[in-house]
Design an enzyme around this catalytic site. Structure first.
Site, short mmCIF file in Angstrom:
data_model
loop_
_atom_site.label_atom_id
_atom_site.label_comp_id
_atom_site.label_asym_id
_atom_site.label_seq_id
_atom_site.Cartn_x
_atom_site.Cartn_y
_atom_site.Cartn_z
N ASN A 66 4.30 4.69 -1.88
CA ASN A 66 5.49 4.07 -1.29
C ASN A 66 6.69 4.27 -2.22
O ASN A 66 6.56 4.89 -3.28
CB ASN A 66 5.23 2.58 -1.02
N LYS A 120 -9.32 20.53 -1.49
CA LYS A 120 -8.08 20.48 -0.70
C LYS A 120 -8.37 20.65 0.80
O LYS A 120 -9.13 21.56 1.18
CB LYS A 120 -7.17 21.62 -1.18
N PHE A 178 6.03 -11.29 -4.57
CA PHE A 178 7.22 -10.74 -3.93
C PHE A 178 6.93 -10.55 -2.45
O PHE A 178 5.78 -10.32 -2.08
CB PHE A 178 7.58 -9.38 -4.55
N LYS A 212 3.50 -15.98 3.47
CA LYS A 212 2.82 -15.29 2.35
C LYS A 212 2.62 -16.26 1.18
O LYS A 212 1.56 -16.29 0.56
CB LYS A 212 3.63 -14.07 1.90
#
Ligand code: CTP
Length: 393
Positions: free
Chosen positions: A204, A283, A316, A330
């Site tokens: 991310n 891969k 957070f 949360k």
């Protein structure tokens, strides 16, 4: 920490004197007022005019130009930095020799002081210089550097002045209240990286800036800090116990290993909620349509919430929009003491910028909204709030 503080910057005769201009500039950028005092020798390396242009203040060099300058200047200073400090100046300061304006000021000054030595490595290792540095340290003076590297004379060795950001960081630390002494704060930061195959991964946009800023602020305030970070371009702050991880599972293992000794935990990391359930060993070849099977990662914070004991737990909530309801959910579901909500849809907040806009919510649904601020300023607010809860527990 530097805002509205008066800083006296002493510059002595070393080739590193040109870097002091940047020190002055950065201190001012951080809100400090800077007055520069130069020795006669330093003005051979750089002219006072450069410092006057940068600070907007007259540079003081002459002991006899204005009566009592050697008292006024030191009285109003909150911090006295000498950078670069030559061997000659260090030895004189330690012995109390007062033969120029700078060394006179040193004798009249009573606040925190920071010295950044710069000299040839032979001078630095000489027993006389070592003794004087030891004596100054014993009397409470803080030192930053020197470091090893190439010296102005062309030789290599320990004697090079540390870089400007380290001096500014040391200045902020010297001026910080030490209200987190005795606390052990565990902080996570950055993204996690989940391999798909040996070349590809899922991750991310977290840069780690917020978590690293909290670590820096906590260290300045005297805490022991362990920073567990996913891949980030940020430099781990000096003095931190640093643990580098990649996957969410590695972060989970590291967090639980460090958890016992922590008095507080701040989970600023953007932990991947999912990872490929069976990463390929070789891969993967391309196909027209490809699907990826994902498994859910452990919610580290939720697990910490189950065994938090008296620890203060801060999470957070990264939300697209100011979703206070979701942040409160949360907070409650993960059994947190505080949650820091940031709206990642804003360009000046959230991932990969130096500023943030946060709302901090506690267990009693007290909601505090803060304006756009630098992440380092927000870090101090989070630590203040965390400390308040710790003190009441
Ligand atoms: N967190 C965690 N472990 C995870 C996911 C998140 O410890 N696997 C922590 C984060 O570090 C953060 C808090 O949980 O402090 C909330 O993270 P966030 O991504 O906002 O929320 P999630 O609980 O993951 O929920 P969602 O992604 O659905 O918003």
């Amino acid at each position: 920490m530097l805002r509205d503080r008066n800083i006296l910057l002493g510059v002595t005769g070393s080739i590193a004197a040109y870097k002091s201009v940047d020190i002055a500039r950065r201190l001012i950028e951080n809100g400090a007022y800077v007055k520069v005092v130069m020795t006669e020798a330093s003005s051979r390396f750089i002219t006072p005019y450069v410092f006057e242009a940068v600070t907007g203040n007259q540079v003081c060099t002459d002991l006899f130009k204005e009566p009592f300058n050697h008292i006024h200047l030191s009285k109003e200073a909150h911090l006295f930095i000498i950078a670069p400090a030559t061997a000659n100046t260090i030895n004189k300061l330690s012995c109390g020799i007062a033969d120029n304006l700078l060394s006179n000021l040193w004798l009249t000054y009573e606040g925190p002081a920071l010295i950044a030595p710069a000299m040839n490595y032979r001078m630095y290792r000489s027993p006389i210089v070592k003794k004087h540095i030891r004596d100054l340290k014993q009397s409470g003076v803080q030192f930053v550097g020197p470091v090893s590297g190439s010296l102005a004379c062309g030789e290599e060795g320990e004697g090079r002045m540390v870089e400007v950001p380290q001096i500014v960081e040391a200045a902020a630390k010297a001026l910080s209240k030490k209200d987190l002494t005795g606390q052990h704060i565990l902080i996570t930061a950055g993204p996690t990286v989940e391999p798909i195959d040996p070349v590809r991964y899922m991750s991310n946009r977290s840069s780690g800036k917020m978590g690293y800023a909290i670590a820096r602020a906590a260290l300045r305030r005297g805490a022991d800090v362990t920073l567990i970070s996913g891949p980030s371009s940020q430099e781990p702050p000096e003095g931190v116990s640093f643990i580098s991880v990649e996957r969410a599972s590695e972060m989970e293992a590291a967090v639980f290993k460090q958890f016992k000794k922590a008095t507080s935990v701040i989970m600023a990391a953007a932990v991947s909620d999912y990872s490929p359930s069976d990463p390929a060993r070789v891969k993967l070849r391309k196909k027209d349509v490809m699907s990826l099977k994902l498994k859910k990662n452990t919610d580290i914070l939720r697990e910490l919430g189950k065994k938090k004991g008296r620890r203060v737990l801060v999470g957070f909530a990264a939300e697209s929009g100011k979703d206070i309801k979701s942040a409160i959910t949360k907070l409650k579901e993960k059994n947190l003491d505080l949650i820091v909500l940031n709206d990642i849809s804003r360009k000046d907040a959230g991932f990969d910028v130096d500023t943030n806009v946060v709302t901090i919510i506690n267990r009693k649904d007290r909601i505090n909204e803060y304006p756009l601020m630098k992440k380092i300023e927000i870090a101090d607010i989070i630590l203040d709030r965390m400390r308040e809860i710790g003190a009441k527990a």
